[in-house]
Scaffold this motif. Structure first.
Motif, PDB file in Angstrom:
ATOM      1  N   ARG A  66       1.269  -5.592  -1.834  1.00 50.74           N
ATOM      2  CA  ARG A  66       2.310  -6.585  -2.065  1.00 50.74           C
ATOM      3  C   ARG A  66       2.634  -6.701  -3.548  1.00 50.74           C
ATOM      4  NH1 ARG A  66       0.115 -11.707   0.911  1.00 50.74           N
ATOM      5  NH2 ARG A  66      -1.855 -10.665   0.542  1.00 50.74           N
ATOM      6  N   GLN A  67       1.701  -6.309  -4.416  1.00 49.74           N
ATOM      7  CA  GLN A  67       1.927  -6.318  -5.855  1.00 49.74           C
ATOM      8  C   GLN A  67       2.174  -4.877  -6.287  1.00 49.74           C
ATOM      9  OE1 GLN A  67      -1.600  -8.134  -7.353  1.00 49.74           O
ATOM     10  NE2 GLN A  67      -1.215 -10.097  -6.372  1.00 49.74           N
ATOM     11  N   LEU A  68       3.435  -4.460  -6.226  1.00 48.89           N
ATOM     12  CA  LEU A  68       3.739  -3.037  -6.352  1.00 48.89           C
ATOM     13  C   LEU A  68       3.554  -2.512  -7.770  1.00 48.89           C
ATOM     14  CD1 LEU A  68       6.849  -2.761  -4.060  1.00 48.89           C
ATOM     15  CD2 LEU A  68       4.453  -2.525  -3.501  1.00 48.89           C
TER      16      LEU A  68
ATOM     17  N   ILE B 169       5.261   4.362  -2.113  1.00 48.99           N
ATOM     18  CA  ILE B 169       5.990   3.184  -1.649  1.00 48.99           C
ATOM     19  C   ILE B 169       7.198   3.660  -0.856  1.00 48.99           C
ATOM     20  CG2 ILE B 169       7.254   1.117  -2.376  1.00 48.99           C
ATOM     21  CD1 ILE B 169       4.272   1.058  -3.001  1.00 48.99           C
ATOM     22  N   ASP B 170       7.482   3.008   0.263  1.00 47.69           N
ATOM     23  CA  ASP B 170       8.691   3.386   0.996  1.00 47.69           C
ATOM     24  C   ASP B 170       9.832   2.435   0.650  1.00 47.69           C
ATOM     25  OD1 ASP B 170       8.172   1.091   2.433  1.00 47.69           O
ATOM     26  OD2 ASP B 170       7.527   2.121   4.256  1.00 47.69           O
ATOM     27  N   ARG B 171      10.994   2.739   1.176  1.00 50.74           N
ATOM     28  CA  ARG B 171      12.205   1.980   0.843  1.00 50.74           C
ATOM     29  C   ARG B 171      12.062   0.498   1.204  1.00 50.74           C
ATOM     30  NH1 ARG B 171      17.673   3.817   0.451  1.00 50.74           N
ATOM     31  NH2 ARG B 171      19.220   2.167   0.848  1.00 50.74           N
ATOM     32  N   THR B 172      11.435   0.238   2.346  1.00 51.84           N
ATOM     33  CA  THR B 172      11.268  -1.144   2.789  1.00 51.84           C
ATOM     34  C   THR B 172      10.419  -1.944   1.812  1.00 51.84           C
ATOM     35  OG1 THR B 172      11.489  -0.487   5.107  1.00 51.84           O
ATOM     36  CG2 THR B 172      10.424  -2.593   4.664  1.00 51.84           C
ATOM     37  N   ALA B 173       9.279  -1.383   1.390  1.00 51.16           N
ATOM     38  CA  ALA B 173       8.405  -2.086   0.447  1.00 51.16           C
ATOM     39  C   ALA B 173       9.120  -2.339  -0.868  1.00 51.16           C
ATOM     40  CB  ALA B 173       7.126  -1.279   0.215  1.00 51.16           C
ATOM     41  N   LEU B 174       9.958  -1.407  -1.302  1.00 54.82           N
ATOM     42  CA  LEU B 174      10.703  -1.563  -2.555  1.00 54.82           C
ATOM     43  C   LEU B 174      11.687  -2.732  -2.457  1.00 54.82           C
ATOM     44  CD1 LEU B 174      11.498  -0.522  -5.361  1.00 54.82           C
ATOM     45  CD2 LEU B 174      13.034   1.104  -4.247  1.00 54.82           C
ATOM     46  N   ILE B 175      12.434  -2.808  -1.356  1.00 46.84           N
ATOM     47  CA  ILE B 175      13.388  -3.899  -1.180  1.00 46.84           C
ATOM     48  C   ILE B 175      12.660  -5.239  -1.099  1.00 46.84           C
ATOM     49  CG2 ILE B 175      15.098  -4.869   0.411  1.00 46.84           C
ATOM     50  CD1 ILE B 175      15.936  -2.024   1.106  1.00 46.84           C
ATOM     51  N   LEU B 176      11.538  -5.277  -0.408  1.00 46.80           N
ATOM     52  CA  LEU B 176      10.759  -6.512  -0.323  1.00 46.80           C
ATOM     53  C   LEU B 176      10.279  -6.960  -1.703  1.00 46.80           C
ATOM     54  CD1 LEU B 176       8.620  -5.843   2.881  1.00 46.80           C
ATOM     55  CD2 LEU B 176      10.472  -7.492   2.640  1.00 46.80           C
ATOM     56  N   ASP B 177       9.915  -6.009  -2.547  1.00 47.47           N
ATOM     57  CA  ASP B 177       9.458  -6.348  -3.898  1.00 47.47           C
ATOM     58  C   ASP B 177      10.600  -6.965  -4.710  1.00 47.47           C
ATOM     59  OD1 ASP B 177       7.324  -6.129  -6.000  1.00 47.47           O
ATOM     60  OD2 ASP B 177       8.887  -4.960  -6.976  1.00 47.47           O
TER      61      ASP B 177
ATOM     62  N   LEU C 129       7.473 -14.345   4.442  1.00 48.87           N
ATOM     63  CA  LEU C 129       7.380 -14.032   5.873  1.00 48.87           C
ATOM     64  C   LEU C 129       7.685 -12.558   6.129  1.00 48.87           C
ATOM     65  CD1 LEU C 129       7.110 -14.811   8.840  1.00 48.87           C
ATOM     66  CD2 LEU C 129       9.507 -15.542   8.795  1.00 48.87           C
ATOM     67  N   ALA C 130       8.751 -12.052   5.497  1.00 44.66           N
ATOM     68  CA  ALA C 130       9.101 -10.641   5.670  1.00 44.66           C
ATOM     69  C   ALA C 130       7.999  -9.728   5.142  1.00 44.66           C
ATOM     70  CB  ALA C 130      10.423 -10.342   4.963  1.00 44.66           C
ATOM     71  N   GLN C 131       7.414 -10.086   3.993  1.00 43.54           N
ATOM     72  CA  GLN C 131       6.336  -9.272   3.427  1.00 43.54           C
ATOM     73  C   GLN C 131       5.132  -9.214   4.357  1.00 43.54           C
ATOM     74  OE1 GLN C 131       6.037 -11.390  -0.376  1.00 43.54           O
ATOM     75  NE2 GLN C 131       6.488  -9.470  -1.420  1.00 43.54           N
ATOM     76  N   LEU C 132       4.758 -10.357   4.908  1.00 48.55           N
ATOM     77  CA  LEU C 132       3.575 -10.387   5.769  1.00 48.55           C
ATOM     78  C   LEU C 132       3.815  -9.641   7.074  1.00 48.55           C
ATOM     79  CD1 LEU C 132       2.369 -14.076   5.230  1.00 48.55           C
ATOM     80  CD2 LEU C 132       1.424 -11.981   4.242  1.00 48.55           C
ATOM     81  N   GLN C 133       5.035  -9.738   7.614  1.00 50.44           N
ATOM     82  CA  GLN C 133       5.337  -8.990   8.833  1.00 50.44           C
ATOM     83  C   GLN C 133       5.293  -7.483   8.576  1.00 50.44           C
ATOM     84  OE1 GLN C 133       9.161 -10.856   9.645  1.00 50.44           O
ATOM     85  NE2 GLN C 133       8.323 -11.923  11.422  1.00 50.44           N
ATOM     86  N   TYR C 134       5.732  -7.082   7.386  1.00 51.40           N
ATOM     87  CA  TYR C 134       5.658  -5.664   7.023  1.00 51.40           C
ATOM     88  C   TYR C 134       4.207  -5.235   6.792  1.00 51.40           C
ATOM     89  CZ  TYR C 134       6.065  -1.528   4.032  1.00 51.40           C
ATOM     90  OH  TYR C 134       5.924  -0.277   3.481  1.00 51.40           O
ATOM     91  N   LEU C 135       3.419  -6.128   6.216  1.00 49.75           N
ATOM     92  CA  LEU C 135       2.048  -5.782   5.833  1.00 49.75           C
ATOM     93  C   LEU C 135       1.103  -5.701   7.020  1.00 49.75           C
ATOM     94  CD1 LEU C 135      -0.171  -5.506   3.596  1.00 49.75           C
ATOM     95  CD2 LEU C 135      -0.278  -8.000   3.592  1.00 49.75           C
ATOM     96  N   LEU C 136       1.322  -6.544   8.023  1.00 49.17           N
ATOM     97  CA  LEU C 136       0.352  -6.706   9.106  1.00 49.17           C
ATOM     98  C   LEU C 136      -0.070  -5.391   9.769  1.00 49.17           C
ATOM     99  CD1 LEU C 136      -1.250  -8.870  10.587  1.00 49.17           C
ATOM    100  CD2 LEU C 136       0.650  -9.122  12.177  1.00 49.17           C
TER     101      LEU C 136
ATOM    102  N   ILE D 204      -3.399 -13.595   8.056  1.00 47.64           N
ATOM    103  CA  ILE D 204      -1.972 -13.289   7.941  1.00 47.64           C
ATOM    104  C   ILE D 204      -1.208 -13.867   9.125  1.00 47.64           C
ATOM    105  CG2 ILE D 204      -0.311 -11.393   8.032  1.00 47.64           C
ATOM    106  CD1 ILE D 204      -2.225  -9.769   6.304  1.00 47.64           C
ATOM    107  N   ASN D 205      -1.754 -13.744  10.326  1.00 54.76           N
ATOM    108  CA  ASN D 205      -1.079 -14.302  11.495  1.00 54.76           C
ATOM    109  C   ASN D 205      -0.951 -15.816  11.381  1.00 54.76           C
ATOM    110  OD1 ASN D 205      -0.347 -12.105  13.218  1.00 54.76           O
ATOM    111  ND2 ASN D 205      -2.497 -11.804  13.762  1.00 54.76           N
TER     112      ASN D 205
END
Length: 487
Positions: free
Chosen positions: A66-68, A165-173, A190-197, A238-239
């Protein structure tokens, strides 16, 4: 069957990656008085990445993704379909995203494949070539122009030996950097945690919470038994956090719904501004209302919804709502998290769909935005295509869009060209009051007269002994409130 990995560095980089932000925006506009007081500009400009931090893959947990801390990056793309120009435009956009996140783009690599490799995305041989480029450039991060499966990213990291890093993680950052309001921050988290889970992972005994014998300080008897591994503990936490964030966003949505319904009850029409990121939505809002919203030549400079009042030339009030920008392959996690905010678009009476006329593929922008609007049930809202940056766009491209779209207008928020015509178009397209009322409104009910002046069309007024006699066209809600005083 794969083709050689195309290296887009050196001279070719001038075409694909040189000044990528400008490649998307056409040119850089300086901030001036037309955009109002933007008090958070200095704060935004002060947000800098710390140089010299190594992102070499070591014994870390996935939570740290999460800390890119993006710094010196190499871009990688897989071109599976469409024209080469489309693939290059996508890589240009990825470069602009990386720069917005605070990175320095060193090189861009593109490979032609029928489909991504299920193991390493690029293929093991091409991944090794990518590793050679990373070493030669001194890069510490690879950014892939697609969303990678967890297994693909792990396999690619094992080969290139730096963070992937993929495109999704970059946009979330980027969203995490730019969100400022309480609701915006909650939606991004919320979006970050759903991506991370689904991407939690770890290495060796450090992930274990199950003790036996003298492991982890245990003393054998009494210390053995069921326990959570660290990955299970992280997943449970996370949940729990996701559930809390959803409750918080639902409560904030209720507050916004109340305000929106209040505006509806007063008969105030609403206009939503939507479109591709960096198309100039905030600049148009500032031109129309003097809102002073932050304007940057950056992707996703605006995340927090802004609502401002404006008037048509004939004096009717309406609201203008500036919304978050869209992008190709916008992560589903973000669409779900920002769904409550995007409902402002679905409930609007008119949608101003802003398009960057100077972009290499404006029609692609329109299609990407309409796909997201369909996801939030906003596809049926009356739409006007606003081709912005007409002062620097190719006139043939602008003419092509205006011919193709049923309701369209060309403007320039920078020079002000076409803004007066846009205001007239908004006035023509907004719903007009249609219920004729004849009433004598008591002087004690000044609130009703105020609503008639704000949202109605008055044909006749006369001050009488028992109140104000008025003949007007109003909306259905106001007509119901005036029924008790009908003359």
């Amino acid at each position: 069957m794969t083709e050689p990995l195309d290296d887009l560095r050196g001279d070719d980089a001038d075409d694909i990656l040189a000044r990528p932000a400008e490649a998307l925006a056409g040119t850089t506009y300086d901030h001036d008085d037309r955009d109002g007081d933007q008090f958070d500009r200095e704060e935004r400009a002060a947000l800098q990445r710390v140089e010299g931090l190594s992102t070499e893959l070591e014994d870390i947990t996935e939570v740290e993704y999460r800390q890119l801390r993006l710094e010196r990056v190499v871009l990688a793309g897989v071109w599976t379909e469409g024209a080469a120009e489309d693939a290059e435009n996508s890589l240009r956009e990825l470069a602009a995203l990386a720069e917005t996140a605070g990175s320095t783009v060193l090189a861009g690599l593109m490979q032609r494949r029928q489909r991504p490799d299920p193991g390493t995305w690029l293929g093991s041989g091409k991944a090794q070539e990518l590793r050679d480029v990373v070493i030669a450039e001194g890069a510490d991060t690879v950014v892939c122009d697609s969303e990678l499966a967890p297994s693909q990213r792990r396999a690619l990291e094992d080969i290139v030996k730096v963070k992937v890093i993929d495109r999704t993680a970059l946009i979330l950052d980027i969203f995490a950097q730019h969100a400022k309001s309480r609701e915006g921050k909650a939606q991004v988290e919320l979006a970050q945690l759903q991506y991370l889970l689904p991407r939690l992972r770890g290495w060796g005994e450090s992930m274990s919470r199950q003790a036996g014998g003298r492991v982890a300080g245990g003393e054998g008897i009494g210390s053995r038994g069921p326990g959570e591994t660290k990955i299970e503990l992280d997943r449970r936490r996370i949940n729990s956090r996701i559930a809390k964030l959803r409750r918080d966003i639902r409560d904030m949505k209720t507050h916004r719904d109340t305000k929106r319904h209040s505006r509806k009850a007063h008969g105030t029409p609403s206009v939503a501004i939507a479109g591709y990121t960096n198309a100039g939505k905030s600049s148009i809002l500032n031109r129309l209302t003097g809102a002073g919203v932050l304007v940057e030549n950056q992707l996703f400079a605006t995340l927090d919804t802004t609502v401002r009042r404006a008037e048509t030339p004939d004096g009717r009030e309406f609201t203008l709502t500036d919304t978050v920008g869209f992008v190709r392959q916008l992560p589903h996690e973000l669409i779900d998290a920002f769904r409550s905010t995007l409902e402002e678009v679905a409930d609007a009476d008119l949608l101003l769909h802003v398009v960057d006329g100077s972009h290499p593929d404006p029609e692609g922008q329109i299609s990407a935005v309409r796909a997201v609007l369909a996801d939030v049930d906003a596809a049926d809202v009356k739409e006007v295509i606003v081709v912005n940056k007409a002062d620097i766009a190719d006139p043939e491209v602008v003419d092509r869009i205006l011919r193709h779209e049923k309701h369209a207008i060309a403007v320039s928020a920078h020079t002000g060209a076409g803004i007066a015509e846009l205001i007239e178009l908004i006035a023509d397209e907004l719903p007009r009051p249609s219920v004729r009322v004849v009433a004598t409104v008591p002087y004690a009910r000044g609130d009703l007269m105020s609503r008639i002046h704000e949202s109605g069309e008055i044909a006749e007024t006369e001050h009488r002994e028992d109140g104000t006699y008025v003949v007007a066209l109003v909306g259905p809600d106001l007509a119901a409130d005036l029924a008790a005083f009908a003359s």
